[in-house]
Design a protein around this motif. Structure first.
Motif, PDB file in Angstrom:
ATOM      1  N   GLN A  32       0.877  -1.394   0.238  1.00 28.13           N
ATOM      2  CA  GLN A  32      -0.520   0.305   0.028  1.00 28.13           C
ATOM      3  C   GLN A  32       1.187   1.478   0.115  1.00 28.13           C
ATOM      4  O   GLN A  32       1.670   1.208   0.745  1.00 28.13           O
ATOM      5  CB  GLN A  32      -0.955   0.049   1.331  1.00 28.13           C
ATOM      6  CG  GLN A  32      -2.216  -1.051   1.223  1.00 28.13           C
ATOM      7  CD  GLN A  32      -3.128  -0.844   2.352  1.00 28.13           C
ATOM      8  OE1 GLN A  32      -2.477  -0.135   3.633  1.00 28.13           O
ATOM      9  NE2 GLN A  32      -3.684  -1.679   2.950  1.00 28.13           N
ATOM     10  N   ASP A  35       0.331   4.023   1.733  1.00 26.67           N
ATOM     11  CA  ASP A  35       1.268   4.220   2.860  1.00 26.67           C
ATOM     12  C   ASP A  35       2.378   3.313   3.910  1.00 26.67           C
ATOM     13  O   ASP A  35       2.850   4.063   4.362  1.00 26.67           O
ATOM     14  CB  ASP A  35       0.066   4.391   3.960  1.00 26.67           C
ATOM     15  CG  ASP A  35      -1.072   5.472   3.605  1.00 26.67           C
ATOM     16  OD1 ASP A  35      -0.409   6.231   3.313  1.00 26.67           O
ATOM     17  OD2 ASP A  35      -2.093   5.033   4.689  1.00 26.67           O
ATOM     18  N   HIS A  36       2.375   2.043   3.909  1.00 25.09           N
ATOM     19  CA  HIS A  36       3.282   1.269   4.434  1.00 25.09           C
ATOM     20  C   HIS A  36       4.694   1.933   3.101  1.00 25.09           C
ATOM     21  O   HIS A  36       5.767   1.729   4.025  1.00 25.09           O
ATOM     22  CB  HIS A  36       3.074  -0.119   3.872  1.00 25.09           C
ATOM     23  CG  HIS A  36       1.972  -0.760   4.953  1.00 25.09           C
ATOM     24  ND1 HIS A  36       0.459  -1.413   3.578  1.00 25.09           N
ATOM     25  CD2 HIS A  36       1.739  -0.591   6.096  1.00 25.09           C
ATOM     26  CE1 HIS A  36       0.097  -1.416   5.192  1.00 25.09           C
ATOM     27  NE2 HIS A  36       0.247  -0.247   6.040  1.00 25.09           N
ATOM     28  N   ASP A  54      -2.147  -0.797  11.727  1.00 32.23           N
ATOM     29  CA  ASP A  54      -1.629  -1.486  10.696  1.00 32.23           C
ATOM     30  C   ASP A  54      -0.584  -2.794  11.510  1.00 32.23           C
ATOM     31  O   ASP A  54      -0.988  -4.623  11.276  1.00 32.23           O
ATOM     32  CB  ASP A  54      -1.344  -1.799   9.656  1.00 32.23           C
ATOM     33  CG  ASP A  54      -2.700  -1.115   8.702  1.00 32.23           C
ATOM     34  OD1 ASP A  54      -4.142  -0.726   9.678  1.00 32.23           O
ATOM     35  OD2 ASP A  54      -2.309  -0.650   7.778  1.00 32.23           O
ATOM     36  N   HIS A  96       1.951   6.529  -6.403  1.00 27.59           N
ATOM     37  CA  HIS A  96       0.320   5.589  -6.083  1.00 27.59           C
ATOM     38  C   HIS A  96      -0.754   5.757  -4.930  1.00 27.59           C
ATOM     39  O   HIS A  96      -1.153   5.861  -5.465  1.00 27.59           O
ATOM     40  CB  HIS A  96       1.131   4.377  -5.910  1.00 27.59           C
ATOM     41  CG  HIS A  96       1.651   3.851  -6.581  1.00 27.59           C
ATOM     42  ND1 HIS A  96       2.887   3.901  -7.003  1.00 27.59           N
ATOM     43  CD2 HIS A  96       1.396   2.942  -8.816  1.00 27.59           C
ATOM     44  CE1 HIS A  96       3.136   3.596  -7.947  1.00 27.59           C
ATOM     45  NE2 HIS A  96       1.691   3.301  -8.549  1.00 27.59           N
ATOM     46  N   THR A  97      -0.513   7.868  -4.920  1.00 26.71           N
ATOM     47  CA  THR A  97      -1.540   7.966  -3.802  1.00 26.71           C
ATOM     48  C   THR A  97      -2.281   9.046  -4.818  1.00 26.71           C
ATOM     49  O   THR A  97      -2.091   9.908  -5.108  1.00 26.71           O
ATOM     50  CB  THR A  97      -0.906   8.473  -2.369  1.00 26.71           C
ATOM     51  OG1 THR A  97      -0.746   7.736  -1.703  1.00 26.71           O
ATOM     52  CG2 THR A  97      -1.917   9.209  -1.297  1.00 26.71           C
TER      53      THR A  97
END
Length: 74
Positions: free
Chosen positions: A2, A4-5, A71, A51-52
């Motif tokens: 993701q 964020d990760h 998470d 990718h955001t």
């Protein structure tokens, strides 16, 4: 992975690369490992940002960091 990760992992790697680069310069060695880790961290930062939708604003980074920590804990 993701976005964020990727952003949080990239920030972590960039922060880890700074002491490695400083240590190499202080011992008069080429900072190979620090540079590779720093470039990998920057690549992950760029991957997360691209990718955001709309990218990340500076105010979004703490929220992403806390979300990734949440998470991991869950």
């Amino acid at each position: 992975m993701q976005p964020d990760h990727a952003l949080v992992l990239g920030l972590f790697l960039v922060v880890l690369s700074v002491p490695a680069v400083i240590s190499a310069y202080s011992e008069r060695r080429p900072p190979r490992v620090g540079a590779v880790v720093g470039v990998a961290g920057l690549a992950l930062l760029l991957h997360g940002h691209v990718h955001t939708p709309g990218g990340y604003a500076p105010d979004d980074v703490p929220e992403a960091l806390y979300g990734v920590i949440g998470d991991i804990i869950r």
